[in-house]
Design a protein around this motif. Structure first.
Motif, mmCIF file in Angstrom:
data_model
loop_
_atom_site.group_PDB
_atom_site.id
_atom_site.type_symbol
_atom_site.label_atom_id
_atom_site.label_comp_id
_atom_site.label_asym_id
_atom_site.label_seq_id
_atom_site.Cartn_x
_atom_site.Cartn_y
_atom_site.Cartn_z
ATOM 1 N N LEU A 196 -11.491 -13.358 6.912
ATOM 2 C CA LEU A 196 -11.458 -14.335 5.843
ATOM 3 C C LEU A 196 -10.446 -13.998 4.762
ATOM 4 C CD1 LEU A 196 -15.284 -15.057 5.555
ATOM 5 C CD2 LEU A 196 -13.552 -16.330 6.814
ATOM 6 N N TYR A 197 -9.758 -12.907 4.895
ATOM 7 C CA TYR A 197 -8.711 -12.538 3.953
ATOM 8 C C TYR A 197 -7.361 -12.994 4.492
ATOM 9 C CZ TYR A 197 -12.100 -9.947 1.297
ATOM 10 O OH TYR A 197 -13.181 -9.614 0.518
ATOM 11 N N ASN A 198 -6.553 -13.590 3.643
ATOM 12 C CA ASN A 198 -5.321 -14.201 4.116
ATOM 13 C C ASN A 198 -4.048 -13.621 3.512
ATOM 14 O OD1 ASN A 198 -5.425 -15.303 1.532
ATOM 15 N ND2 ASN A 198 -6.115 -17.317 2.255
ATOM 16 N N LEU A 199 -4.166 -12.633 2.661
ATOM 17 C CA LEU A 199 -3.006 -11.961 2.100
ATOM 18 C C LEU A 199 -3.157 -10.464 2.345
ATOM 19 C CD1 LEU A 199 -0.384 -12.107 0.447
ATOM 20 C CD2 LEU A 199 -1.776 -11.808 -1.607
ATOM 21 N N TRP A 200 -2.217 -9.902 3.087
ATOM 22 C CA TRP A 200 -2.321 -8.515 3.537
ATOM 23 C C TRP A 200 -1.077 -7.711 3.202
ATOM 24 C CZ3 TRP A 200 -6.518 -6.386 6.166
ATOM 25 C CH2 TRP A 200 -7.527 -7.294 6.533
ATOM 26 N N GLY A 201 -1.296 -6.441 2.908
ATOM 27 C CA GLY A 201 -0.198 -5.513 2.850
ATOM 28 C C GLY A 201 0.173 -5.041 4.240
ATOM 29 N N GLN A 202 1.183 -4.187 4.316
ATOM 30 C CA GLN A 202 1.668 -3.703 5.603
ATOM 31 C C GLN A 202 0.913 -2.484 6.109
ATOM 32 O OE1 GLN A 202 4.034 -5.296 7.619
ATOM 33 N NE2 GLN A 202 3.496 -6.860 6.093
ATOM 34 N N GLY A 203 0.112 -1.867 5.271
ATOM 35 C CA GLY A 203 -0.703 -0.757 5.692
ATOM 36 C C GLY A 203 -0.085 0.595 5.372
ATOM 37 N N THR A 204 -0.945 1.594 5.274
ATOM 38 C CA THR A 204 -0.518 2.970 5.095
ATOM 39 C C THR A 204 -1.375 3.855 5.993
ATOM 40 O OG1 THR A 204 -0.096 4.725 3.459
ATOM 41 C CG2 THR A 204 -2.038 3.336 3.094
ATOM 42 N N GLN A 205 -0.728 4.752 6.723
ATOM 43 C CA GLN A 205 -1.410 5.556 7.727
ATOM 44 C C GLN A 205 -2.112 6.742 7.091
ATOM 45 O OE1 GLN A 205 -1.699 5.060 11.156
ATOM 46 N NE2 GLN A 205 -3.090 6.837 11.102
ATOM 47 N N VAL A 206 -3.356 6.961 7.506
ATOM 48 C CA VAL A 206 -4.125 8.134 7.111
ATOM 49 C C VAL A 206 -4.497 8.892 8.370
ATOM 50 C CG1 VAL A 206 -6.290 8.976 6.113
ATOM 51 C CG2 VAL A 206 -5.018 7.124 4.998
ATOM 52 N N THR A 207 -4.146 10.164 8.410
ATOM 53 C CA THR A 207 -4.453 11.011 9.551
ATOM 54 C C THR A 207 -5.194 12.245 9.061
ATOM 55 O OG1 THR A 207 -2.463 10.269 10.726
ATOM 56 C CG2 THR A 207 -3.521 12.286 11.499
ATOM 57 N N VAL A 208 -6.371 12.474 9.615
ATOM 58 C CA VAL A 208 -7.214 13.598 9.226
ATOM 59 C C VAL A 208 -7.356 14.520 10.424
ATOM 60 C CG1 VAL A 208 -9.393 14.331 8.232
ATOM 61 C CG2 VAL A 208 -8.451 12.079 7.656
ATOM 62 N N SER A 209 -7.043 15.776 10.232
ATOM 63 C CA SER A 209 -7.118 16.758 11.299
ATOM 64 C C SER A 209 -8.242 17.743 11.030
ATOM 65 C CB SER A 209 -5.799 17.507 11.453
ATOM 66 O OG SER A 209 -5.450 18.182 10.250
ATOM 67 N N SER A 210 -8.833 18.249 12.105
ATOM 68 C CA SER A 210 -9.928 19.194 11.991
ATOM 69 C C SER A 210 -9.416 20.616 11.914
ATOM 70 C CB SER A 210 -10.891 19.039 13.162
ATOM 71 O OG SER A 210 -10.237 19.304 14.386
ATOM 72 N N GLU A 244 0.827 -1.196 0.000
ATOM 73 C CA GLU A 244 0.000 0.000 0.000
ATOM 74 C C GLU A 244 0.865 1.251 0.000
ATOM 75 O OE1 GLU A 244 -2.061 -2.923 2.971
ATOM 76 O OE2 GLU A 244 -0.026 -2.231 2.517
ATOM 77 N N SER A 245 0.306 2.318 -0.539
ATOM 78 C CA SER A 245 0.939 3.624 -0.483
ATOM 79 C C SER A 245 -0.130 4.691 -0.648
ATOM 80 C CB SER A 245 2.019 3.769 -1.554
ATOM 81 O OG SER A 245 1.461 3.689 -2.851
ATOM 82 N N GLY A 246 0.245 5.929 -0.430
ATOM 83 C CA GLY A 246 -0.655 7.045 -0.660
ATOM 84 C C GLY A 246 -1.240 7.672 0.582
ATOM 85 N N GLY A 247 -0.964 7.102 1.737
ATOM 86 C CA GLY A 247 -1.459 7.690 2.965
ATOM 87 C C GLY A 247 -0.716 8.964 3.309
ATOM 88 N N GLY A 248 -1.210 9.633 4.323
ATOM 89 C CA GLY A 248 -0.605 10.877 4.762
ATOM 90 C C GLY A 248 -1.535 11.639 5.663
ATOM 91 N N SER A 249 -1.206 12.890 5.883
ATOM 92 C CA SER A 249 -1.993 13.774 6.739
ATOM 93 C C SER A 249 -2.727 14.793 5.888
ATOM 94 C CB SER A 249 -1.086 14.492 7.737
ATOM 95 O OG SER A 249 -0.428 13.576 8.592
ATOM 96 N N VAL A 250 -4.014 14.933 6.148
ATOM 97 C CA VAL A 250 -4.844 15.882 5.414
ATOM 98 C C VAL A 250 -5.783 16.581 6.376
ATOM 99 C CG1 VAL A 250 -4.751 14.579 3.255
ATOM 100 C CG2 VAL A 250 -6.594 14.147 4.892
ATOM 101 N N GLN A 251 -6.286 17.718 5.939
ATOM 102 C CA GLN A 251 -7.301 18.430 6.689
ATOM 103 C C GLN A 251 -8.671 17.824 6.428
ATOM 104 O OE1 GLN A 251 -6.942 21.128 8.846
ATOM 105 N NE2 GLN A 251 -4.731 20.831 8.694
ATOM 106 N N ALA A 252 -9.554 17.962 7.387
ATOM 107 C CA ALA A 252 -10.925 17.503 7.202
ATOM 108 C C ALA A 252 -11.522 18.123 5.948
ATOM 109 C CB ALA A 252 -11.766 17.849 8.419
#
Length: 128
Positions: A114-128, A6-14
């Motif tokens: 029930l899913y057995n193949l996973w990515g490592q994840g990407t963090q999404v942070t939304v600030s107000s 996975e990719s594309g996560g990050g910090s964004v404003q609401a």
């Protein structure tokens, strides 16, 4: 076996948007097993939840109530990539986002268990 990244996560404003990508390697195996692919997320202290699941080819999409109307899954077969376009983000969307896959004959399960193949994840942070 196929791997997911996975990719594309990050910090964004609401109110902002992000597009997440999930790239699958080992495309021959991926195609041969007719997998379902999904996007899931997990916030600290919360249960992992489904956002959307789809079959390869995109003929079946099943969105959760949280994702419906704001998030859209799409696929680019030439790049072996699944995307999650997320619009109108709010603070409650803050979580680790994962893509996952499982082989399925006739339907794509909703439960992340029930899913057995996973990515490592990407963090999404939304600030107000």
């Amino acid at each position: 076996q196929v791997q997911l990244v996975e990719s594309g996560g990050g910090s964004v404003q609401a109110g902002g948007s992000l597009r997440l990508s999930c790239v699958a390697s080992g495309s021959l195996t991926y195609t041969r097993t007719n997998p379902c692919v999904g996007w899931f997320r997990q916030a600290p202290g919360s249960e992992r939840e489904r956002l959307v699941v789809t079959n390869t080819g995109g003929t079946f999409n099943d969105y959760s109530d949280a994702a419906k109307g704001r998030f859209t899954i799409s696929q680019d077969s030439t790049e072996n990539t699944v995307y999650l376009q997320m619009n109108s983000l709010n603070v409650e969307d803050t979580a680790m986002y994962y893509c996952a896959a499982v082989s399925s004959a006739n339907y794509c399960p909703e439960s992340w268990r029930l899913y057995n193949l996973w990515g490592q994840g990407t963090q999404v942070t939304v600030s107000s």
